[in-house]
Design a protein around this motif. Structure first.
Motif, PDB file in Angstrom:
ATOM      1  N   GLN A 112       0.823  -1.202   0.000  1.00  0.00           N
ATOM      2  CA  GLN A 112       0.000   0.000   0.000  1.00  0.00           C
ATOM      3  C   GLN A 112       0.863   1.260   0.000  1.00  0.00           C
ATOM      4  N   SER A 163       2.382   1.790  -3.400  1.00  0.00           N
ATOM      5  CA  SER A 163       1.360   2.299  -4.312  1.00  0.00           C
ATOM      6  C   SER A 163       1.147   3.791  -4.095  1.00  0.00           C
ATOM      7  N   ASP A 164       1.064   4.202  -2.834  1.00  0.00           N
ATOM      8  CA  ASP A 164       0.879   5.625  -2.524  1.00  0.00           C
ATOM      9  C   ASP A 164       2.052   6.463  -3.019  1.00  0.00           C
ATOM     10  N   THR A 211       1.921   6.786  -6.806  1.00  0.00           N
ATOM     11  CA  THR A 211       0.855   7.707  -7.190  1.00  0.00           C
ATOM     12  C   THR A 211       1.268   9.151  -6.942  1.00  0.00           C
ATOM     13  N   VAL A 249       2.806   2.642 -12.211  1.00  0.00           N
ATOM     14  CA  VAL A 249       1.890   3.110 -11.169  1.00  0.00           C
ATOM     15  C   VAL A 249       0.672   2.201 -11.105  1.00  0.00           C
ATOM     16  N   THR A 279       1.610  -1.276  -9.630  1.00  0.00           N
ATOM     17  CA  THR A 279       1.809  -1.171  -8.193  1.00  0.00           C
ATOM     18  C   THR A 279       0.475  -1.032  -7.473  1.00  0.00           C
ATOM     19  N   SER A 280      -0.416  -0.237  -8.049  1.00  0.00           N
ATOM     20  CA  SER A 280      -1.729  -0.044  -7.455  1.00  0.00           C
ATOM     21  C   SER A 280      -2.542  -1.339  -7.452  1.00  0.00           C
ATOM     22  N   GLN A 281      -2.496  -2.078  -8.537  1.00  0.00           N
ATOM     23  CA  GLN A 281      -3.247  -3.331  -8.611  1.00  0.00           C
ATOM     24  C   GLN A 281      -2.685  -4.388  -7.666  1.00  0.00           C
ATOM     25  N   SER A 326      -3.987  -3.483  -4.345  1.00  0.00           N
ATOM     26  CA  SER A 326      -5.421  -3.744  -4.284  1.00  0.00           C
ATOM     27  C   SER A 326      -5.706  -5.234  -4.119  1.00  0.00           C
TER      28      SER A 326
END
Length: 103
Positions: free
Chosen positions: A49, A52-53, A56, A70, A73-75, A78
């Motif tokens: 997390q 990911s932040d 972003t 990005v 990393t976000s997926q 998630s």
């Protein structure tokens, strides 16, 4: 980021080695071992997390970072969070089922 295929050598890492063979332990040791494993897993989810932040934020600030990095990393963050929530739900469900059992 290259995607590696699953092969038999990759699956060997999931089999316990001779050092990892499950041995009998006291309930306290088992509890401590489980707590440590759970803590490590939650730390891994938290790290995903945070990464990911950070990715972003870099994209928002206009720093040099690829959009697909990005999104990947976000997926990852998630999916790991969704898995953690499902495991929590199953653990709570199992606890409730045990509590409903008559002795």
């Amino acid at each position: 980021m290259p995607i590696q295929s699953i092969n038999t050598t990759a699956l060997e890492s999931f089999r316990p080695s001779n050092d990892q063979v499950i041995k009998k332990s006291s309930p306290y040791e088992a509890q401590q071992s489980f707590a440590a494993m759970l803590n490590d897993s939650l730390q891994t989810v938290n790290d995903a997390q945070v990464q990911s932040d950070k990715a972003t934020e870099k994209m928002i600030k206009g720093e040099k970072i690829d959009l697909h990095d990005v999104m990947i990393t976000s997926q990852k963050a998630s999916v790991s969070l969704a898995l953690t929530m499902e495991l929590r739900n199953k653990a709570v469900e199992a606890y409730q089922e045990v509590m409903r059992m008559s002795v």
